[in-house]
Design an enzyme around this catalytic site. Structure first.
Site, short mmCIF file in Angstrom:
data_model
loop_
_atom_site.label_atom_id
_atom_site.label_comp_id
_atom_site.label_asym_id
_atom_site.label_seq_id
_atom_site.Cartn_x
_atom_site.Cartn_y
_atom_site.Cartn_z
N THR A 25 1.72 -5.84 -7.67
CA THR A 25 0.48 -6.57 -7.37
C THR A 25 0.40 -7.82 -8.24
O THR A 25 0.10 -8.92 -7.76
CB THR A 25 -0.75 -5.67 -7.61
OG1 THR A 25 -0.63 -4.53 -6.75
CG2 THR A 25 -2.04 -6.39 -7.34
N SER A 66 8.59 -3.66 -8.73
CA SER A 66 7.70 -2.71 -9.41
C SER A 66 8.50 -1.45 -9.77
O SER A 66 9.22 -0.92 -8.92
CB SER A 66 6.57 -2.36 -8.44
OG SER A 66 5.73 -1.39 -9.00
N ASN A 125 6.83 -1.91 3.61
CA ASN A 125 6.51 -0.61 3.01
C ASN A 125 6.21 0.47 4.04
O ASN A 125 6.38 1.65 3.77
CB ASN A 125 5.33 -0.75 2.03
CG ASN A 125 4.23 -1.63 2.54
OD1 ASN A 125 4.46 -2.72 3.05
ND2 ASN A 125 3.00 -1.17 2.44
N HIS A 136 7.63 1.69 -10.41
CA HIS A 136 7.30 3.03 -9.92
C HIS A 136 7.79 3.31 -8.50
O HIS A 136 7.72 4.45 -8.03
CB HIS A 136 5.80 3.32 -10.06
CG HIS A 136 4.90 2.69 -9.05
ND1 HIS A 136 4.39 3.39 -7.99
CD2 HIS A 136 4.41 1.44 -8.94
CE1 HIS A 136 3.61 2.59 -7.27
NE2 HIS A 136 3.60 1.40 -7.83
N THR A 168 0.63 -8.06 -25.22
CA THR A 168 1.64 -7.30 -25.96
C THR A 168 2.54 -6.56 -24.99
O THR A 168 2.05 -5.90 -24.07
CB THR A 168 0.94 -6.31 -26.92
OG1 THR A 168 0.12 -7.08 -27.80
CG2 THR A 168 1.94 -5.49 -27.72
N GLN A 186 9.56 -2.95 -2.18
CA GLN A 186 10.10 -1.80 -1.43
C GLN A 186 11.60 -1.92 -1.17
O GLN A 186 12.23 -0.96 -0.77
CB GLN A 186 9.37 -1.63 -0.09
CG GLN A 186 7.94 -1.20 -0.24
CD GLN A 186 7.77 0.23 -0.77
OE1 GLN A 186 8.73 1.00 -0.87
NE2 GLN A 186 6.55 0.59 -1.11
N CYS A 192 -8.13 4.12 4.72
CA CYS A 192 -9.47 4.66 4.92
C CYS A 192 -10.48 3.69 4.32
O CYS A 192 -10.47 3.43 3.12
CB CYS A 192 -9.57 6.02 4.25
SG CYS A 192 -10.99 6.92 4.80
C1 LIG Z 1 5.49 -4.15 -0.47
C2 LIG Z 1 4.62 -3.88 -1.67
N1 LIG Z 1 4.21 -4.89 -2.44
C3 LIG Z 1 3.44 -4.71 -3.51
C4 LIG Z 1 3.02 -3.45 -3.88
C5 LIG Z 1 2.16 -3.28 -5.09
O1 LIG Z 1 2.93 -2.81 -6.18
P1 LIG Z 1 2.25 -2.12 -7.43
O2 LIG Z 1 1.83 -0.74 -7.01
O3 LIG Z 1 3.32 -2.09 -8.49
O4 LIG Z 1 1.11 -2.97 -7.84
C6 LIG Z 1 3.40 -2.35 -3.10
C7 LIG Z 1 2.92 -1.00 -3.43
O5 LIG Z 1 2.70 -0.18 -2.55
C8 LIG Z 1 4.23 -2.57 -1.97
O6 LIG Z 1 4.62 -1.56 -1.18
#
Ligand SMILES: Cc1ncc(COP(=O)(O)O)c(C=O)c1O
Length: 390
Positions: free
Chosen positions: A72, A195, A147, A197, A233, A175, A326
């Site tokens: 994000t 990202s 995604n 995670h 930081t 993704q 939702c």
């Molecule tokens: C294509 C895409 N961009 C951006 C994000 C946002 O990433 P983060 O969860 O690290 O903020 C996601 C998360 O689902 C994503 O699938």
């Protein structure tokens, strides 16, 4: 009950190696990477090493890696950091909300956006990107992999268009990273966001490739961290975890893991498609899937509510997602599937199966066992099937 997690595009668990790599940086090596004493220098060395790994991951110079809080932030930084009143922005209607909402906000500040629609297959046609260009276009942003459908976008071609026309190019690779090879030099993009995670690293940490000389304003100001491109930081443990996850992702792309993952995804997909009234979102007019991230399939199931199937499968030990969001109690059909031209009912009756790279054959067999049962059961009860829901 056996549980199978098939929602990797929502998030992934840490791999044990990632956890082990991070552990010391919360405890004995807790220093602030800006401190000049030994504790600080230990943290600094870890951040520097992680930066080298990420530079290999992106194929860029160390100085072009900026650590941040995730996808994000990367997406927002590209948009808010480059666009000014009077500029024109080109993106697609199938981007993540981190792009779409940022573009909406800029609309109030005099930045106009063109949202290029995908083909029915979910692919963006580079010709449509080229057509949308105006003299005042400053930035193009297109995702590497969607995604919801996993569809891989033609970023190499879009990169050439951006280079020909002198427009900045950002890729949301959140993704795609770890699932498909990419190389920022080959693509010629200026900015790229990832990202941790989504690739077996921790939440709340990510990185951005920022090509040298790209005139981007930082989103966060304060200290001089990250060469003044991102104040705050450093999240040392997170950065170490991201780099470990990236290193493991590079191995997975080399050692056949991703190839094996695609095989298991294909098997799952073929099994589910044996149920009548099903099909792939992300396929051409003949029903043949277009190029997709190895772990993702998005399937429509006629005559049922996707949300009901998500709940039924959850009760049978399978975690998956619908593409719908939702909002205030009402389930909105996915903006991605709607942009691809699905009608509302079919978009609502579509589900995303996104496999972890650690998925086993037994996991796939389990899901193939429970999905047809749940589908049949729900169809028997469904007001959609009975024709009482519009
Ligand atoms: C294509 C895409 N961009 C951006 C994000 C946002 O990433 P983060 O969860 O690290 O903020 C996601 C998360 O689902 C994503 O699938």
């Amino acid at each position: 009950m056996r549980r199978v997690y098939m929602d990797a595009n929502a998030t992934t668990p840490l791999l044990p190696e990632v956890m082990e790599a991070m552990r010391p940086y919360w405890m004995e090596h807790f220093g602030n990477a800006s401190s000049i004493h030994r504790d600080g220098q230990h943290a600094r060395t870890a951040v520097d090493r992680a930066r080298e790994t990420m530079a290999r991951f992106f194929n860029c110079h160390d100085a072009e890696v900026v650590f941040n809080s995730g996808g994000t932030e990367g997406d927002n930084t590209a948009i808010f950091g480059l666009l000014h009143p009077g500029d024109h922005f080109i993106t697609t209607s199938i981007e993540h909300s981190a792009i779409l909402e940022a573009a909406k906000r800029l609309a109030h500040r005099g930045v106009e956006t063109t949202f290029v629609a995908p083909q029915p297959s979910g692919l963006i046609d580079p010709v449509d990107i080229r057509r949308a260009i105006r003299p005042e276009t400053r930035l193009i942003s297109v995702m590497l992999a969607n995604n919801e459908t996993g569809v891989l976008q033609p970023v190499d071609e879009i990169g050439r268009i951006a280079a020909d026309t002198g427009i900045f190019f950002h890729i949301d690779a959140v993704q795609g990273a770890g699932k498909v090879e990419f190389d920022v030099r080959r693509i010629g993009c200026h900015l790229l966001s990832i990202s941790a995670h989504k690739m077996h690293g921790p939440k709340g940490i990510g990185a951005m490739f920022v090509r040298r000389g790209t005139p981007i304003e930082p989103l966060l100001v304060g200290g001089s961290h990250e060469r003044r491109q991102r104040a705050g930081t450093e999240n040392v443990a997170g950065i170490v975890g991201l780099a470990k996850a990236a290193e493991l992702a590079m191995h997975s792309l080399d050692d056949g893991t991703i190839y094996r993952l695609a095989g298991l995804r294909d098997r799952l997909e073929a099994g589910i498609l044996q149920s009548p009234g099903t099909g792939i979102n992300g396929a051409d007019a003949n029903g043949k899937p277009v190029a997709r991230a190895a772990n993702t399939t998005n399937i429509w199931f006629d005559q049922l509510e996707g949300e009901a199937l998500v709940i039924a499968l959850d009760m049978k030990g399978v975690s998956i997602s619908g593409g719908s969001a939702c909002h205030s109690g009402a389930t909105e059909p996915s903006h991605v599937l709607m942009a691809m031209g699905l009608d509302k009912n079919r978009a609502r009756a579509s589900l995303r199966f996104s496999l972890l790279k650690t998925v086993t054959e037994a996991d796939v067999e389990h899901v193939l066992h429970v999905v047809p049962e749940a589908v049949e059961h729900l169809r028997a009860l469904s007001p959609v099937a009975a024709g009482t829901l519009g």
